[in-house]
Design a protein around this motif. Sequence first.
Motif, PDB file in Angstrom:
ATOM      1  N   LEU A  25      15.947 108.525  89.100  1.00 38.22           N
ATOM      2  CA  LEU A  25      14.847 108.934  88.224  1.00 38.22           C
ATOM      3  C   LEU A  25      13.798 107.829  88.112  1.00 38.22           C
ATOM      4  O   LEU A  25      12.615 108.109  87.903  1.00 38.22           O
ATOM      5  N   ALA A  26      14.206 106.591  88.238  1.00 43.70           N
ATOM      6  CA  ALA A  26      13.273 105.473  88.121  1.00 43.70           C
ATOM      7  C   ALA A  26      12.435 105.284  89.380  1.00 43.70           C
ATOM      8  O   ALA A  26      11.348 104.710  89.311  1.00 43.70           O
ATOM      9  N   ALA A  31       7.324 103.643  92.149  1.00 35.89           N
ATOM     10  CA  ALA A  31       6.358 103.906  93.218  1.00 35.89           C
ATOM     11  C   ALA A  31       4.950 104.089  92.654  1.00 35.89           C
ATOM     12  O   ALA A  31       3.975 103.575  93.217  1.00 35.89           O
ATOM     13  N   ALA A  32       4.825 104.796  91.543  1.00 34.93           N
ATOM     14  CA  ALA A  32       3.514 104.998  90.925  1.00 34.93           C
ATOM     15  C   ALA A  32       2.936 103.681  90.420  1.00 34.93           C
ATOM     16  O   ALA A  32       1.747 103.394  90.613  1.00 34.93           O
ATOM     17  N   LEU A  33       3.774 102.867  89.795  1.00 33.01           N
ATOM     18  CA  LEU A  33       3.297 101.575  89.307  1.00 33.01           C
ATOM     19  C   LEU A  33       2.880 100.653  90.450  1.00 33.01           C
ATOM     20  O   LEU A  33       1.871  99.947  90.355  1.00 33.01           O
ATOM     21  N   LEU A  34       3.660 100.651  91.533  1.00 38.19           N
ATOM     22  CA  LEU A  34       3.289  99.829  92.685  1.00 38.19           C
ATOM     23  C   LEU A  34       1.986 100.311  93.312  1.00 38.19           C
ATOM     24  O   LEU A  34       1.174  99.499  93.770  1.00 38.19           O
ATOM     25  N   ALA A  35       1.762 101.620  93.328  1.00 36.66           N
ATOM     26  CA  ALA A  35       0.517 102.159  93.871  1.00 36.66           C
ATOM     27  C   ALA A  35      -0.680 101.716  93.029  1.00 36.66           C
ATOM     28  O   ALA A  35      -1.737 101.394  93.574  1.00 36.66           O
ATOM     29  N   GLU A  41      -4.749 102.316  93.280  1.00 36.09           N
ATOM     30  CA  GLU A  41      -4.941 103.727  92.940  1.00 36.09           C
ATOM     31  C   GLU A  41      -5.103 103.868  91.434  1.00 36.09           C
ATOM     32  O   GLU A  41      -4.686 103.012  90.667  1.00 36.09           O
ATOM     33  N   ARG A  42      -5.704 104.974  91.044  1.00 34.57           N
ATOM     34  CA  ARG A  42      -5.904 105.248  89.620  1.00 34.57           C
ATOM     35  C   ARG A  42      -5.075 106.466  89.227  1.00 34.57           C
ATOM     36  O   ARG A  42      -5.108 107.476  89.896  1.00 34.57           O
ATOM     37  N   LEU A  43      -4.365 106.308  88.133  1.00 37.64           N
ATOM     38  CA  LEU A  43      -3.610 107.430  87.583  1.00 37.64           C
ATOM     39  C   LEU A  43      -4.439 108.093  86.490  1.00 37.64           C
ATOM     40  O   LEU A  43      -4.990 107.407  85.631  1.00 37.64           O
ATOM     41  N   PRO A  44      -4.517 109.419  86.496  1.00 34.98           N
ATOM     42  CA  PRO A  44      -5.190 110.091  85.374  1.00 34.98           C
ATOM     43  C   PRO A  44      -4.327 109.985  84.112  1.00 34.98           C
ATOM     44  O   PRO A  44      -3.166 109.554  84.158  1.00 34.98           O
ATOM     45  N   ALA A  45      -4.885 110.394  83.001  1.00 35.16           N
ATOM     46  CA  ALA A  45      -4.170 110.294  81.716  1.00 35.16           C
ATOM     47  C   ALA A  45      -2.853 111.059  81.757  1.00 35.16           C
ATOM     48  O   ALA A  45      -1.840 110.599  81.216  1.00 35.16           O
ATOM     49  N   ILE A  46      -2.834 112.213  82.414  1.00 33.93           N
ATOM     50  CA  ILE A  46      -1.591 112.991  82.486  1.00 33.93           C
ATOM     51  C   ILE A  46      -0.532 112.250  83.292  1.00 33.93           C
ATOM     52  O   ILE A  46       0.663 112.336  83.010  1.00 33.93           O
ATOM     53  N   GLY A  47      -0.959 111.473  84.278  1.00 33.30           N
ATOM     54  CA  GLY A  47      -0.027 110.660  85.058  1.00 33.30           C
ATOM     55  C   GLY A  47       0.603 109.561  84.223  1.00 33.30           C
ATOM     56  O   GLY A  47       1.805 109.302  84.311  1.00 33.30           O
TER      57      GLY A  47
END
Length: 86
Positions: A25-26, A31-35, A41-47
């Motif tokens: 689950l982690a 992966a998102a944090l490393l991106a 990369e930019r994460l939207p608020a929902i991300g």
Amino acid sequence: MLLGYLLFGYGLTRVTPSAATTLTLAEPSIAALLAVVLVGERLPAIGWAGLAGICASLLVLSLAPATQACAAEPSRSRELPIRQEA
């Protein structure tokens, strides 16, 4: 990437099934944090909200076994010994 997944698979064979589930689950969160950090990369608020939800879930999962283990200890001391007939 192959080396990362080989090491990940090797590590999963060395832990309990519940710990393996928590670790898998982690993986998308990391992966998102490393991106965001490495690639820019930019994460939207929902991300970010989803990432916070996953982190909260992982926190609950990691704390739950310790609570259940503590609650189970006193019940063992109340068990009656088994009588053996001769």
